[in-house]
Design a protein around this motif. Structure first.
Motif, PDB file in Angstrom:
ATOM      1  N   PRO A  62       0.834  -1.208   0.000  1.00  0.00           N
ATOM      2  CA  PRO A  62       0.000   0.000   0.000  1.00  0.00           C
ATOM      3  C   PRO A  62       0.863   1.251   0.000  1.00  0.00           C
ATOM      4  CG  PRO A  62       0.047  -1.006   2.187  1.00  0.00           C
ATOM      5  CD  PRO A  62       0.742  -1.962   1.270  1.00  0.00           C
ATOM      6  N   GLY A  63       0.463   2.248  -0.768  1.00  0.00           N
ATOM      7  CA  GLY A  63       1.226   3.483  -0.831  1.00  0.00           C
ATOM      8  C   GLY A  63       2.340   3.404  -1.851  1.00  0.00           C
ATOM      9  N   ARG A  64       3.310   4.281  -1.703  1.00  0.00           N
ATOM     10  CA  ARG A  64       4.417   4.377  -2.652  1.00  0.00           C
ATOM     11  C   ARG A  64       5.709   3.931  -1.979  1.00  0.00           C
ATOM     12  NH1 ARG A  64       4.077   9.388  -3.481  1.00  0.00           N
ATOM     13  NH2 ARG A  64       6.066  10.290  -2.816  1.00  0.00           N
ATOM     14  N   TRP A  65       6.425   3.035  -2.642  1.00  0.00           N
ATOM     15  CA  TRP A  65       7.671   2.489  -2.099  1.00  0.00           C
ATOM     16  C   TRP A  65       8.774   2.604  -3.132  1.00  0.00           C
ATOM     17  CZ3 TRP A  65       8.069  -0.044   2.767  1.00  0.00           C
ATOM     18  CH2 TRP A  65       6.849  -0.110   3.475  1.00  0.00           C
ATOM     19  N   SER A  66       9.988   2.843  -2.677  1.00  0.00           N
ATOM     20  CA  SER A  66      11.138   2.878  -3.582  1.00  0.00           C
ATOM     21  C   SER A  66      12.337   2.236  -2.900  1.00  0.00           C
ATOM     22  CB  SER A  66      11.469   4.321  -3.979  1.00  0.00           C
ATOM     23  OG  SER A  66      11.751   5.108  -2.838  1.00  0.00           O
ATOM     24  N   LEU A  67      13.248   1.754  -3.728  1.00  0.00           N
ATOM     25  CA  LEU A  67      14.467   1.127  -3.236  1.00  0.00           C
ATOM     26  C   LEU A  67      15.503   2.223  -3.025  1.00  0.00           C
ATOM     27  CD1 LEU A  67      15.676  -1.683  -2.617  1.00  0.00           C
ATOM     28  CD2 LEU A  67      16.468  -1.747  -4.983  1.00  0.00           C
ATOM     29  N   ARG A  68      16.015   2.304  -1.788  1.00  0.00           N
ATOM     30  CA  ARG A  68      16.918   3.394  -1.439  1.00  0.00           C
ATOM     31  C   ARG A  68      18.081   2.875  -0.596  1.00  0.00           C
ATOM     32  NH1 ARG A  68      14.695   8.752  -1.876  1.00  0.00           N
ATOM     33  NH2 ARG A  68      12.644   8.669  -2.851  1.00  0.00           N
ATOM     34  N   GLY A  69      19.107   3.699  -0.475  1.00  0.00           N
ATOM     35  CA  GLY A  69      20.268   3.356   0.327  1.00  0.00           C
ATOM     36  C   GLY A  69      21.517   3.315  -0.528  1.00  0.00           C
ATOM     37  N   LEU A 102      19.090  11.421   6.784  1.00  0.00           N
ATOM     38  CA  LEU A 102      18.618  10.680   5.622  1.00  0.00           C
ATOM     39  C   LEU A 102      19.629  10.724   4.484  1.00  0.00           C
ATOM     40  CD1 LEU A 102      14.876  11.793   5.688  1.00  0.00           C
ATOM     41  CD2 LEU A 102      15.814   9.596   6.389  1.00  0.00           C
ATOM     42  N   GLU A 103      20.269  11.868   4.321  1.00  0.00           N
ATOM     43  CA  GLU A 103      21.309  11.994   3.300  1.00  0.00           C
ATOM     44  C   GLU A 103      22.487  11.066   3.622  1.00  0.00           C
ATOM     45  OE1 GLU A 103      23.491  13.159   0.031  1.00  0.00           O
ATOM     46  OE2 GLU A 103      21.422  13.749   0.483  1.00  0.00           O
ATOM     47  N   GLU A 104      22.919  11.057   4.861  1.00  0.00           N
ATOM     48  CA  GLU A 104      24.054  10.224   5.265  1.00  0.00           C
ATOM     49  C   GLU A 104      23.749   8.735   5.099  1.00  0.00           C
ATOM     50  OE1 GLU A 104      25.076  11.393   9.209  1.00  0.00           O
ATOM     51  OE2 GLU A 104      26.053  13.261   8.573  1.00  0.00           O
ATOM     52  N   ALA A 105      22.497   8.353   5.320  1.00  0.00           N
ATOM     53  CA  ALA A 105      22.106   6.951   5.198  1.00  0.00           C
ATOM     54  C   ALA A 105      21.840   6.546   3.755  1.00  0.00           C
ATOM     55  CB  ALA A 105      20.867   6.675   6.046  1.00  0.00           C
ATOM     56  N   GLY A 106      21.898   7.491   2.840  1.00  0.00           N
ATOM     57  CA  GLY A 106      21.645   7.186   1.438  1.00  0.00           C
ATOM     58  C   GLY A 106      20.177   7.108   1.084  1.00  0.00           C
ATOM     59  N   LEU A 107      19.309   7.557   1.988  1.00  0.00           N
ATOM     60  CA  LEU A 107      17.881   7.403   1.757  1.00  0.00           C
ATOM     61  C   LEU A 107      17.308   8.471   0.828  1.00  0.00           C
ATOM     62  CD1 LEU A 107      16.748   6.352   5.332  1.00  0.00           C
ATOM     63  CD2 LEU A 107      16.823   4.944   3.273  1.00  0.00           C
ATOM     64  N   THR A 108      18.078   9.470   0.510  1.00  0.00           N
ATOM     65  CA  THR A 108      17.611  10.465  -0.449  1.00  0.00           C
ATOM     66  C   THR A 108      17.887  10.014  -1.887  1.00  0.00           C
ATOM     67  OG1 THR A 108      19.725  11.655  -0.287  1.00  0.00           O
ATOM     68  CG2 THR A 108      17.934  12.367   1.172  1.00  0.00           C
ATOM     69  N   ARG A 109      18.498   8.853  -2.027  1.00  0.00           N
ATOM     70  CA  ARG A 109      18.923   8.364  -3.339  1.00  0.00           C
ATOM     71  C   ARG A 109      18.109   7.125  -3.736  1.00  0.00           C
ATOM     72  NH1 ARG A 109      22.968   4.589  -4.460  1.00  0.00           N
ATOM     73  NH2 ARG A 109      23.837   4.715  -6.560  1.00  0.00           N
ATOM     74  N   VAL A 110      17.381   7.229  -4.830  1.00  0.00           N
ATOM     75  CA  VAL A 110      16.614   6.103  -5.352  1.00  0.00           C
ATOM     76  C   VAL A 110      17.532   5.244  -6.213  1.00  0.00           C
ATOM     77  CG1 VAL A 110      14.653   5.387  -6.767  1.00  0.00           C
ATOM     78  CG2 VAL A 110      14.484   7.426  -5.320  1.00  0.00           C
ATOM     79  N   ILE A 111      17.474   3.938  -6.010  1.00  0.00           N
ATOM     80  CA  ILE A 111      18.313   3.008  -6.751  1.00  0.00           C
ATOM     81  C   ILE A 111      17.553   2.550  -7.995  1.00  0.00           C
ATOM     82  CG2 ILE A 111      19.457   0.755  -6.710  1.00  0.00           C
ATOM     83  CD1 ILE A 111      19.748   1.175  -3.661  1.00  0.00           C
ATOM     84  N   ASP A 112      18.117   2.785  -9.137  1.00  0.00           N
ATOM     85  CA  ASP A 112      17.523   2.363 -10.411  1.00  0.00           C
ATOM     86  C   ASP A 112      18.383   1.288 -11.045  1.00  0.00           C
ATOM     87  OD1 ASP A 112      15.343   4.204 -10.429  1.00  0.00           O
ATOM     88  OD2 ASP A 112      16.772   5.792 -10.929  1.00  0.00           O
ATOM     89  N   GLY A 113      17.755   0.427 -11.769  1.00  0.00           N
ATOM     90  CA  GLY A 113      18.500  -0.571 -12.533  1.00  0.00           C
ATOM     91  C   GLY A 113      19.077  -1.696 -11.729  1.00  0.00           C
ATOM     92  N   GLY A 114      18.708  -1.770 -10.419  1.00  0.00           N
ATOM     93  CA  GLY A 114      19.137  -2.906  -9.612  1.00  0.00           C
ATOM     94  C   GLY A 114      20.566  -2.845  -9.146  1.00  0.00           C
ATOM     95  N   THR A 115      21.219  -1.669  -9.231  1.00  0.00           N
ATOM     96  CA  THR A 115      22.588  -1.576  -8.747  1.00  0.00           C
ATOM     97  C   THR A 115      22.688  -0.474  -7.710  1.00  0.00           C
ATOM     98  OG1 THR A 115      23.190  -0.041 -10.516  1.00  0.00           O
ATOM     99  CG2 THR A 115      23.580  -2.371 -10.904  1.00  0.00           C
ATOM    100  N   ALA A 116      23.612  -0.663  -6.753  1.00  0.00           N
ATOM    101  CA  ALA A 116      23.797   0.327  -5.701  1.00  0.00           C
ATOM    102  C   ALA A 116      24.950   1.267  -6.027  1.00  0.00           C
ATOM    103  CB  ALA A 116      24.077  -0.367  -4.374  1.00  0.00           C
TER     104      ALA A 116
END
Length: 222
Positions: A19-26, A208-222
């Protein structure tokens, strides 16, 4: 395909069912599905690899954002082997890994997220404040009290802040947190709730910036 890429693949398959909006982050190995938008908590679902094999565990947690650091902690969370009747661990390469993740997310993680709202954190913190300091045990809810009083505008954070600062100075625990609480007290004394809230918002964005949570991961790579 690397293990982390396999986790990203499974996570992105899961996201539309939540439910809601989810994204892969970190970043790096610390990546998770994160619910958006966040406010004063972060809800996340992740994977922890075993030290001895490529198997591991799905995990989920809610992390308050009124502490000095984002820890990726399971203080208010659980791992799949803590779920009664569920599998003890998962092989991400197995055919049923996606189903195991789906079941964990919908049957264990989502009910957990409903349990830990900002208001429930704040209530637990204020109840903890009513007990003598020496009777307060982990998890230390009372350390959330100053921040959530400011966020929810439910009263002065000054007394909780003084108690936290005194506790840190007297017991030598949580010493890395001391500057955060001292700064929050100074901001409150200088400008009341408005100034204290600005500090908490700035500090939340920093964490959040330090934890990498402001960055959405695209293409399955970190």
């Amino acid at each position: 395909m690397k293990l982390v890429e396999r986790w990203h693949e499974l996570a992105k398959e899961l996201a539309p069912s939540l439910p809601g909006r989810w994204s892969l982050r970190g970043r790096g190995d610390l990546t998770a599905l994160v619910q958006e938008p966040w406010d004063w908590t972060v809800r996340w679902i992740g994977f922890e690899r075993s030290s001895f094999s490529e198997e591991g565990w799905f995990q989920a947690a809610v992390e308050p954002l009124v502490l000095e650091q984002f820890r990726w902690a399971r203080t208010f969370g659980l791992r799949m082997d803590e779920v009664q009747g569920g599998p003890r661990r998962v092989d991400l390469w197995s055919d049923d890994a996606g189903q195991v993740l789906y079941d964990f997310a919908h049957n264990a993680a989502l009910p957990l997220f409903d349990k830990w709202t900002v208001e429930k954190f704040a209530g637990a913190a204020d109840r903890s404040m009513q007990r003598p300091v020496e009777q307060r045990r982990p998890p230390y809810y009372w350390m959330l009290a100053p921040g959530y009083r400011v966020v929810l505008d439910t009263g002065s954070p000054e007394e909780p802040l003084r108690q936290v600062i005194d506790y840190i100075n007297e017991h030598g625990k949580f010493t890395k947190s001391l500057p955060f609480y001292e700064e929050l007290l100074e901001r409150w004394q200088a400008g009341g709730r408005d100034e204290a809230l600005r500090f908490l918002e700035f500090d939340r964005d920093r964490k959040l910036e330090e934890a990498g949570l402001t960055r959405v991961i695209d293409g399955g790579t970190a």
